[in-house]
Design a protein around this motif. Structure first.
Motif, PDB file in Angstrom:
ATOM      1  N   GLY A 114     -62.971-108.180  13.695  1.00  0.00           N
ATOM      2  CA  GLY A 114     -61.915-109.155  13.457  1.00  0.00           C
ATOM      3  C   GLY A 114     -62.366-110.278  12.556  1.00  0.00           C
ATOM      4  O   GLY A 114     -63.535-110.363  12.171  1.00  0.00           O
TER       5      GLY A 114
ATOM      6  N   TYR B 181     -66.951-103.776  12.732  1.00  0.00           N
ATOM      7  CA  TYR B 181     -65.880-104.706  12.382  1.00  0.00           C
ATOM      8  C   TYR B 181     -65.155-105.093  13.662  1.00  0.00           C
ATOM      9  O   TYR B 181     -64.732-104.227  14.426  1.00  0.00           O
TER      10      TYR B 181
ATOM     11  N   ILE C 289     -59.927-101.359  19.648  1.00  0.00           N
ATOM     12  CA  ILE C 289     -58.710-101.817  18.968  1.00  0.00           C
ATOM     13  C   ILE C 289     -58.221-100.775  17.956  1.00  0.00           C
ATOM     14  O   ILE C 289     -57.019-100.532  17.851  1.00  0.00           O
TER      15      ILE C 289
ATOM     16  N   GLU D  14     -67.859-100.579  18.525  1.00  0.00           N
ATOM     17  CA  GLU D  14     -66.658 -99.741  18.397  1.00  0.00           C
ATOM     18  C   GLU D  14     -67.057 -98.326  18.828  1.00  0.00           C
ATOM     19  O   GLU D  14     -67.950 -97.738  18.227  1.00  0.00           O
TER      20      GLU D  14
ATOM     21  N   SER E 268     -53.621-111.033  19.393  1.00  0.00           N
ATOM     22  CA  SER E 268     -54.033-110.161  18.285  1.00  0.00           C
ATOM     23  C   SER E 268     -55.388-109.571  18.640  1.00  0.00           C
ATOM     24  O   SER E 268     -56.058-110.028  19.574  1.00  0.00           O
TER      25      SER E 268
ATOM     26  N   LYS F 139     -53.872-103.168  18.055  1.00  0.00           N
ATOM     27  CA  LYS F 139     -53.272-102.284  17.038  1.00  0.00           C
ATOM     28  C   LYS F 139     -52.154-101.376  17.568  1.00  0.00           C
ATOM     29  O   LYS F 139     -51.006-101.749  17.510  1.00  0.00           O
TER      30      LYS F 139
HETATM   31  C1  LIG Z   1     -58.336-104.455  13.412  1.00  0.00           C
HETATM   32  C2  LIG Z   1     -59.495-104.617  14.305  1.00  0.00           C
HETATM   33  C3  LIG Z   1     -59.756-105.849  14.933  1.00  0.00           C
HETATM   34  C4  LIG Z   1     -58.934-107.091  14.661  1.00  0.00           C
HETATM   35  O1  LIG Z   1     -57.623-106.965  15.096  1.00  0.00           O
HETATM   36  P1  LIG Z   1     -56.492-107.949  14.473  1.00  0.00           P
HETATM   37  O2  LIG Z   1     -55.264-107.603  15.252  1.00  0.00           O
HETATM   38  O3  LIG Z   1     -56.392-107.599  13.020  1.00  0.00           O
HETATM   39  O4  LIG Z   1     -56.948-109.336  14.693  1.00  0.00           O
HETATM   40  C5  LIG Z   1     -60.849-105.919  15.775  1.00  0.00           C
HETATM   41  N1  LIG Z   1     -61.623-104.839  16.020  1.00  0.00           N
HETATM   42  C6  LIG Z   1     -61.382-103.635  15.454  1.00  0.00           C
HETATM   43  C7  LIG Z   1     -62.251-102.475  15.798  1.00  0.00           C
HETATM   44  C8  LIG Z   1     -60.324-103.490  14.569  1.00  0.00           C
HETATM   45  O5  LIG Z   1     -60.108-102.300  13.992  1.00  0.00           O
END
Ligand SMILES: *Cc1c(COP(=O)(O)O)cnc(C)c1O
Length: 421
Positions: free
Chosen positions: A145, A143, A246, A210, A109, A273
């Motif tokens: 996770g 963000y 992600i 990010e 994940s 994702k």
């Molecule tokens: C969604 C997300 C995560 C976490 O991914 P999961 O598959 O929900 O564990 C980590 N970093 C970013 C930038 C995200 O958008």
């Protein structure tokens, strides 16, 4: 008890109370850009199931990949065994990834891929005889996770660090980038981060960020120069750069990866994702040869991580099929068309009293309101209008599947305008 009542009584849903949850809608099917509800409504999907379903639901090529693989084998352990789906997906990932990334760790994940990235960075420095370099620096509003190491680098306020203060590794936070994408870059924007590097580089293992779009921490779209400076600071002070792609990966921002806006390559990169086109959970942490060599040098000589379902063949085969579709390169025109239409229509919302700001980049449209929205009320409104949009806090935002038609996109933007009127 009917399905919805059982669900409400016994099943946790993301980010909502278990005892007084937000309402939930039962889904019986999904195809193309539509989600079908048990109550008969067909909703235009504005969320791509959280950035994932970029090619739409029930895609023939992705279905075929899953069917073909499930009839061969669904899973075998990755310790001591390998298989074509994993090799295929890693070959394609490395072919499209920013220059310099050469090793792939398949994770189950996004959060786990972030755990792996952070662990790699810490082990890298420990194995160089620099265990003092053990902290992570990151901008606020990020963000990464919901697991504990990932949480430690999420925005301390949004991420509610105070709740878990005894459990979270204390990290270093810079102010969030202020210059927006498209504005003139202000040197002041990078100064606080420069100061943090200057005073703390001896204890810094990595910077995690990010690229260009801060997603769940505020849907903020910042200037690529900020990211370029991050790369320079990391080089100057011997700190690893981790790009968390992600949410932004696989074309969402108009580039294949967000870091291409700044023409930089990270030392470690996380994807997830949209990797499987929204079919099942799979993520990957990629790194440079230098990082891989550094991690495996000296004792213990191995990277101590290995999820049970690592390299799951079913997920890998669907991911490989999704990357094949991306390689056909229609995504670029699709995302450009979505961006042009969003830029032409979404700013109408600025005339509404409830609206503070409108932001668009690639296939992402964000309307920020002055006050937190009533999620249950807005959801009801959206379902009635035949669309699926899930706001949070002060953000009503969409990132539809790339295959969305202009008419369907108009239904999404009209629904947002009406909901906030
Ligand atoms: C969604 C997300 C995560 C976490 O991914 P999961 O598959 O929900 O564990 C980590 N970093 C970013 C930038 C995200 O958008």
């Amino acid at each position: 008890m009917n399905n919805i009542d059982f669900d409400k009584r016994h099943i946790w849903h993301p980010y909502t109370s278990a005892v007084n949850p937000l309402p939930c809608y039962e889904v019986t099917g999904a195809a193309g850009t539509e989600i079908h509800l048990a109550t008969g409504e067909k909703l235009v999907d504005g969320m791509s199931s959280w950035w994932a379903a970029i090619h739409g639901y029930n895609h023939p090529a992705l279905n075929a990949a899953a069917h073909q693989q499930i009839d061969k084998f669904s899973h075998v352990m990755f310790g001591g065994l390998t298989h074509e789906p994993a090799i295929d997906v890693c070959q394609q990932l490395l072919a499209m990834a920013p220059a310099g990334l050469e090793r792939v760790f398949l994770a189950d994940s996004g959060s786990v891929s972030v755990e792996v990235a952070l662990k790699m960075a810490l082990q890298y420095w420990a194995c160089q005889g620099r265990p003092d370099k053990h902290k992570i620096v990151t901008p606020r509003n990020g963000y990464h996770g919901d697991t504990f190491a990932a949480m430690s680098v999420c925005d301390p306020v949004n991420g509610m660090h105070s709740l878990f203060s005894n459990m979270l590794a204390p990290q270093l936070f810079a102010p969030a980038p202020q210059t927006q994408f498209g504005q003139t870059f202000s040197e002041d924007d990078i100064l606080p981060l420069e100061e943090l590097f200057d005073s703390h580089h001896h204890e810094l293992a990595a910077l995690i960020i990010e690229p260009i779009v801060q997603g769940a921490g505020g849907m903020r779209i910042y200037h690529p120069e900020y990211l370029r400076r991050c790369r320079q600071l990391c080089d100057q002070y011997d700190v690893l750069l981790i790009c968390d792609e992600i949410a932004t990966g696989f074309g969402r921002t108009g580039k294949l990866f967000g870091c291409e806006h700044a023409q930089i390559s990270p030392d470690i990169m996380c994807v997830g994702k949209a990797l499987t086109g929204g079919y099942m959970t799979l993520a990957a942490t990629m790194c440079t040869e230098d990082v891989a060599l550094g991690v495996c040098q000296g004792e213990p000589g191995v990277f101590m991580h290995g999820p049970t379902y690592m390299g799951n063949p079913l997920a890998c085969s669907v991911a490989a099929a999704s990357l094949n579709i991306i390689a056909q390169n229609n995504w670029q025109k699709q995302v450009e068309a979505i961006e042009a239409q969003l830029k032409a229509t979404l700013p109408d919302c600025l005339s509404l009293a409830a609206v503070k700001d409108v932001r668009v980049l690639g296939a992402i449209g964000v309307v920020e309101t002055h006050h937190s929205v009533d999620v249950a009320r807005l959801q009801r409104h959206f379902v009635k209008a035949g669309v699926w949009i899930r706001p949070f806090n002060k953000l009503v935002y969409i990132m539809p599947p790339y295959i969305i038609t202009p008419d369907a996109l108009t239904r999404l933007t009209d629904a947002i305008y009406d909901a906030l009127s």
